[in-house]
Write a protein that holds these residues in place. Structure first.
Motif, mmCIF file in Angstrom:
data_model
loop_
_atom_site.group_PDB
_atom_site.id
_atom_site.type_symbol
_atom_site.label_atom_id
_atom_site.label_comp_id
_atom_site.label_asym_id
_atom_site.label_seq_id
_atom_site.Cartn_x
_atom_site.Cartn_y
_atom_site.Cartn_z
ATOM 1 N N LYS A 15 0.831 -1.208 0.000
ATOM 2 C CA LYS A 15 0.000 0.000 0.000
ATOM 3 C C LYS A 15 0.868 1.261 0.000
ATOM 4 C CE LYS A 15 -3.454 2.451 2.761
ATOM 5 N NZ LYS A 15 -4.248 2.433 4.005
ATOM 6 N N SER A 67 2.781 1.805 -3.287
ATOM 7 C CA SER A 67 1.958 2.336 -4.376
ATOM 8 C C SER A 67 1.638 3.814 -4.158
ATOM 9 C CB SER A 67 0.660 1.529 -4.509
ATOM 10 O OG SER A 67 -0.099 1.583 -3.318
ATOM 11 N N SER A 113 2.799 6.851 -6.634
ATOM 12 C CA SER A 113 1.777 7.753 -7.170
ATOM 13 C C SER A 113 2.123 9.209 -6.870
ATOM 14 C CB SER A 113 0.406 7.415 -6.577
ATOM 15 O OG SER A 113 0.083 6.062 -6.783
ATOM 16 N N ILE A 150 2.242 -0.791 -10.274
ATOM 17 C CA ILE A 150 3.163 -1.547 -9.432
ATOM 18 C C ILE A 150 2.665 -2.978 -9.336
ATOM 19 C CG2 ILE A 150 4.125 -1.794 -7.112
ATOM 20 C CD1 ILE A 150 3.892 1.143 -6.760
ATOM 21 N N ASN A 192 2.224 -6.640 -7.708
ATOM 22 C CA ASN A 192 2.320 -7.363 -6.446
ATOM 23 C C ASN A 192 1.655 -8.719 -6.628
ATOM 24 O OD1 ASN A 192 -0.334 -7.706 -4.841
ATOM 25 N ND2 ASN A 192 -0.491 -5.577 -5.501
ATOM 26 N N GLY A 225 -2.561 5.649 -9.341
ATOM 27 C CA GLY A 225 -1.574 4.588 -9.187
ATOM 28 C C GLY A 225 -2.266 3.288 -8.855
ATOM 29 N N SER A 234 -1.662 -0.855 -7.759
ATOM 30 C CA SER A 234 -0.797 -1.957 -7.353
ATOM 31 C C SER A 234 -1.622 -3.235 -7.455
ATOM 32 C CB SER A 234 -0.323 -1.750 -5.918
ATOM 33 O OG SER A 234 0.288 -2.910 -5.432
ATOM 34 N N SER A 288 -1.634 -5.851 -13.155
ATOM 35 C CA SER A 288 -1.425 -4.477 -13.608
ATOM 36 C C SER A 288 -1.170 -4.389 -15.107
ATOM 37 C CB SER A 288 -0.237 -3.848 -12.861
ATOM 38 O OG SER A 288 -0.548 -3.672 -11.506
#
Length: 336
Positions: free
Chosen positions: A5, A8, A12, A105, A107, A277, A279, A283
Motif C-alpha cells: 500500500k 503504491s 503515485s 506496481i 504485487n 496509481g 498496485s 497491472s
C-alpha cells in the motif's frame, strides 16, 4: 519495502511531486540510509535539530521566566552553533511536475490498491478546514456506495480518503482497496462519486454531524498536559499559531456549504491534474483512457487444442449412456 500500500502511494506521489521528500518514507531513501554514518547524524543534529526558531510548548503549573532560562541554557549545550544559528528560511511549494496519468506496481497478492492523488493546499491556508470537512463527507458517501455494490454481490472494497497538509506542500489522497479483478468497477464508482459530490449540495444534518466529529477529534488532543503541549506546538510549526486551539471551534462553525463546494472543485481530483496509481497482480492488463482505468480486451480466438479437448470430453460423457442401453438389452435376453 514490504508494504504494498505504501509503495503504491509513494510511486503515485512521485507523479505529481517528482523527487520531493513527499515521495518517500520518513526514514528517507533506502540507498541514502544505507550509506549514512553516525558522525553525519550527530553533525546534522547539532546544526539543524535545535535552531533559533525552535518551538517549545509547556503546559502545566510553572514560572515561565525560570523555565525559559533553564531550557535555553540546557538546550544550548546540545548544539555548539545554537547562538549563531540564523532563522531557517521557509521552503517554497514544489513546482508542479509533469503529471503521470498512471503508475503501475506489480504485487503477487489478490488484493489491489488504487490511489488517486492530487496537489492540495498548505496547512496554514484558510481553506484547510473546509477541505478537511469535504474529505470526511466524501469518504462517508463513497463507503455507502461501496456497501450498496457489495449488497448486490458486485464486489467488496474499502476506501480511505485523507488530506495531508504541511507548511510548504499538501496533497489529497483517495485509496481504494479491492480484489484485483474489481479494479475497473471500483475505480468507476469512486470517480462517479467524486463528480457527484462536487456538483451536489450537502444536507445540513450531514454537515453538522461531520463538524461535531472533527471538533470532538480535536478536543481529544487537549485532554492532558502532554497532548495539549504536542498539539499547540504542532499548530505553531504548521503555521496555525499557538492559540489556534482557542479559535478552532469558531473557524469550524463558520465553514459553509459553498466553501466546501469551492475547495472540493479546486483540490479534490481536479480535471486532468491528478495521478492514478495501481498496485495489482494483473497491472499489465490495465490501460488508461481519459484518466479512467480499463482492462484490456480478452483474446477472442480460442486455440484449437482447447476445442479438441472439449470434443473428447463430450465423447467420454456419452459412452456411459450407450453402455447402459447395451446392458438393458442383455438383461432382456437373459429373461427370455
Amino acid at each position: 519495502n514490504e508494504n504494498i500500500k505504501l509503495q503504491s502511494i509513494y510511486a503515485s506521489l512521485k507523479g505529481i511531486f517528482g523527487n520531493s521528500p513527499l515521495t518517500y518514507s520518513d526514514f528517507g531513501k533506502l540507498e541514502d540510509l544505507s550509506k549514512t554514518k553516525r558522525v553525519e547524524v550527530i553533525d546534522y543534529y547539532k546544526k539543524n535539530f535545535i535552531p533559533s526558531n525552535l518551538v517549545i510548548a509547556i503546559v502545566g503549573d510553572f514560572y515561565a521566566v525560570e523555565l525559559r532560562d533553564y531550557l535555553i541554557a540546557n538546550l544550548g549545550r546540545l548544539s555548539n552553533t545554537y547562538k549563531n544559528t540564523k532563522e531557517t528560511n521557509k521552503t517554497t511549494a514544489s513546482e508542479s511536475a509533469k503529471i503521470e496519468p498512471l503508475t503501475l506496481i506489480k504485487n503477487d497478492s489478490d488484493i489491489a490498491y488504487i490511489n488517486f492523488i492530487s496537489k492540495s493546499i498548505t496547512s496554514n491556508n484558510k481553506k484547510i478546514v473546509a477541505l478537511d470537512i469535504a474529505t470526511h463527507l466524501l469518504e462517508e458517501s463513497i463507503n455507502e456506495s461501496l456497501k450498496d455494490a457489495e449488497k448486490l454481490a458486485t464486489f467488496s472494497s474499502s476506501v480511505e480518503i485523507i488530506n495531508k497538509s504541511f507548511l510548504n506542500d499538501g496533497y489529497f489522497l483517495a485509496t481504494l482497496k479491492t480484489h484485483k479483478n474489481n479494479i475497473a468497477s471500483a475505480t468507476q464508482i469512486l470517480q462517479k462519486e467524486v463528480e457527484i459530490f462536487k456538483k451536489n449540495n450537502i444536507p445540513s444534518f450531514k454537515l453538522q454531524y461531520i463538524k461535531n466529529q472533527l471538533y470532538t477529534d480535536y478536543i481529544m488532543k487537549l485532554t492532558d498536559s502532554l497532548a495539549f503541549a504536542d498539539t499547540i506546538s504542532r499548530d505553531e510549526v504548521l503555521g496555525l499559531g499557538f492559540d489556534y486551539y482557542s479559535k478552532h471551534e469558531d473557524i469550524l462553525s463558520a465553514v459553509s456549504v459553498s466553501d466546501i463546494m469551492e475547495v472540493s472543485r479546486e483540490y479534490i481530483l481536479p480535471e486532468k491534474k491528478y495521478t492514478i496509481g495501481v498496485s495489482s497482480a494483473n497491472s499489465d492488463d490495465l490501460t488508461m483512457e481519459e484518466n479512467k482505468l480499463e482492462f484490456k480486451k480478452p483474446k477472442e480466438n480460442v486455440p484449437e487444442k482447447e476445442t479438441k479437448t472439449d470434443a473428447k470430453n463430450e465423447t467420454t460423457e456419452v459412452k456411459p449412456n450407450t453402455s447402459n442401453k447395451d446392458v438393458s438389452k442383455d438383461n432382456k435376453t437373459t429373461k427370455k
